[in-house]
Design an enzyme around this catalytic site. Structure first.
Site, PDB file in Angstrom:
ATOM      1  N   GLY A  68       0.626   7.674 -11.098  1.00  0.00           N
ATOM      2  CA  GLY A  68       0.361   6.527 -10.268  1.00  0.00           C
ATOM      3  C   GLY A  68       0.942   5.158 -10.953  1.00  0.00           C
ATOM      4  CB  THR A 124       4.767   3.679  -7.617  1.00  0.00           C
ATOM      5  OG1 THR A 124       3.555   4.207  -7.009  1.00  0.00           O
ATOM      6  CG2 THR A 124       5.934   4.386  -8.023  1.00  0.00           C
ATOM      7  CD  GLN A 179      -3.818  -4.425  -9.068  1.00  0.00           C
ATOM      8  OE1 GLN A 179      -3.748  -5.531  -8.308  1.00  0.00           O
ATOM      9  NE2 GLN A 179      -4.894  -3.736  -9.261  1.00  0.00           N
ATOM     10  CG  LEU A 236      -1.530  13.357  -8.800  1.00  0.00           C
ATOM     11  CD1 LEU A 236      -2.770  13.964  -9.815  1.00  0.00           C
ATOM     12  CD2 LEU A 236      -0.563  13.240  -9.553  1.00  0.00           C
ATOM     13  CB  ALA A 296      -1.956   9.154  -9.225  1.00  0.00           C
ATOM     14  CB  SER A 321     -14.193   3.543  -9.378  1.00  0.00           C
ATOM     15  OG  SER A 321     -14.460   2.854  -8.540  1.00  0.00           O
ATOM     16  CD  GLU A 374     -16.788   1.620  -4.256  1.00  0.00           C
ATOM     17  OE1 GLU A 374     -17.401   2.350  -3.397  1.00  0.00           O
ATOM     18  OE2 GLU A 374     -17.197   0.225  -4.027  1.00  0.00           O
ATOM     19  CE1 TYR A 384     -10.953   5.667  -5.382  1.00  0.00           C
ATOM     20  CE2 TYR A 384     -13.009   4.600  -5.493  1.00  0.00           C
ATOM     21  CZ  TYR A 384     -11.796   4.815  -6.059  1.00  0.00           C
ATOM     22  OH  TYR A 384     -11.250   4.460  -6.987  1.00  0.00           O
ATOM     23  CB  VAL A 437     -11.471  -7.498   0.842  1.00  0.00           C
ATOM     24  CG1 VAL A 437     -12.112  -7.824  -0.536  1.00  0.00           C
ATOM     25  CG2 VAL A 437     -12.034  -8.432   1.839  1.00  0.00           C
ATOM     26  N   PRO A 459     -19.365   2.974   6.933  1.00  0.00           N
ATOM     27  CG  PRO A 459     -18.560   5.009   7.718  1.00  0.00           C
ATOM     28  CD  PRO A 459     -18.212   3.905   6.979  1.00  0.00           C
TER      29      PRO A 459
END
Ligand code: G4F
Length: 332
Positions: free
Chosen positions: A10, A12, A14, A63, A85, A129, A131, A153, A193, A283
């Protein structure tokens, strides 16, 4: 002394770009895994790396392919591997749960399995994360808070986190996970966002757009700067013992506050331009995330000193620079 060798998946993205810069500054030899298409179209795919591209060694692999990862890791023989990634856009994971789960879970498993076979001394970082906390039972969350992911995710990140822990416990790999809260910067993708808001505020100011459709304005996130967060990742791999750490600012702000602040930097009132589009609601939403990074501060010596306002201002200023330049570029 031989240079330490780092491998970034990953690279490439941020975080990959900030991590590359940090590791090069520290004298590492830095290798990255990229998709073949990125090498064919560098202007489009490698823009975040443009300042350091000549100092990196990029390898094309996927990957999704154990064999390609095996080939790269066998030739690079990394001392440290930063596995960044992923399919990282939560909204998209509702549209394609299967590819999100496949890429994020199998990709992590493949990297761990190859390291175990070919480079068992390599130190491994997994990009966990916030999340994973999802519908969190407490605010703020810390390393002991129970996971309750609310998207494919989030589920994929819980699986990657557990795989990482299990490779540490079962095979003695020096494998750590960062539980990173939202981290942003002028290198953030436009689908997230923060960047969607800063870029629209600027485009509206310059007459390039008229309105900004958003989803849930009341969602609250703990937004920090990516450049500071990659330092925590590096610190995790410098510890004698691997572990899992929350990386966060400890503050939360709503999407509405973010919009208000970004628009006010360009002299506009967000409420004149922001519309609510029901189609942009998820959702299953994660209402509030706020992290307690006490462990990272105490054990890693990591510090976060930027304000939310500094972060938003930096992003708006970069978007102003980009869109003013584009507006004044001669038509081709
Ligand atoms: O910017 P977001 O898409 O980021 P999200 O979903 O929090 O995930 C990011 O941070 C995670 C760390 O916690 C990473 F693991 C993940 O990879 C990613 O980097 O959305 C932030 C919030 C959400 O509550 C979303 O519902 O903003 C809300 N939102 C409201 N309107 C919107 C929009 N999000 C997006 N992307 N676009 C909107 O129009």
């Amino acid at each position: 002394m031989a240079k330490r060798v780092a491998l970034i998946t990953g690279i490439t993205g941020q975080d990959g770009s900030y991590m590359s810069e940090l590791l090069l500054e520290k004298g590492y030899s830095v290798h990255g895994i990229v998709r073949r298409v990125a090498l064919e179209d560098p202007d489009h795919h490698l823009w975040r790396l443009r300042n350091v591209l000549k100092d990196l060694v990029l390898h094309s692999a996927s990957l999704e392919s154990f064999a390609s990862l095996h080939r790269v890791i066998r030739s690079v023989k990394p001392d440290e591997c930063y596995h960044l990634a992923a399919q990282s856009f939560v909204s998209y994971s509702f549209e394609d749960e299967f590819s999100t789960l496949n890429a994020n879970i199998n990709g992590t498993h493949y990297v761990l399995a190859v390291l175990h076979d070919l480079a068992p001394q390599c130190r491994f970082y997994f990009a966990g994360s916030s999340e994973m906390f999802g519908r969190a039972e407490e605010v703020p969350q810390n390393e002991k808070t129970r996971f309750h992911p609310r998207s494919a995710y989030g589920i994929s990140k819980v699986a990657g986190f557990e795989l990482t822990r299990n490779y540490r416990e079962a095979y003695g790999l020096h494998a750590s996970s960062g539980i990173l809260y939202n981290h942003e910067s002028p290198r953030r993708g436009y689908e997230f966002v923060t960047r969607k808001i800063t870029s629209h505020a600027v485009r509206i100011k310059l007459g390039l757009a008229r309105e900004l459709p958003l989803g849930n304005l009341e969602a609250k996130r703990d937004w920090g700067h990516a450049r500071e967060y990659v330092k925590a990742m590096w610190l995790m791999l410098q510890q004698p013992v691997p572990g899992d750490y929350v990386v966060a600012t400890g503050e939360n702000h709503s999407v509405r506050e973010l919009a208000e602040m970004a628009f006010s930097y360009v002299g506009l009132d967000y409420s004149d331009y922001v519309t609510v589009d029901a189609g942009l609601f998820r959702p299953a939403e994660v209402d509030v995330l706020q992290g307690d990074a006490s462990l990272a501060r105490r054990v890693l010596g990591w510090k976060y000193e930027l304000s939310f306002a500094d972060l938003v201002r930096e992003m708006v200023e970069e978007d102003l620079r980009i869109y003013r330049e584009r507006r004044s570029a001669p038509a081709t």
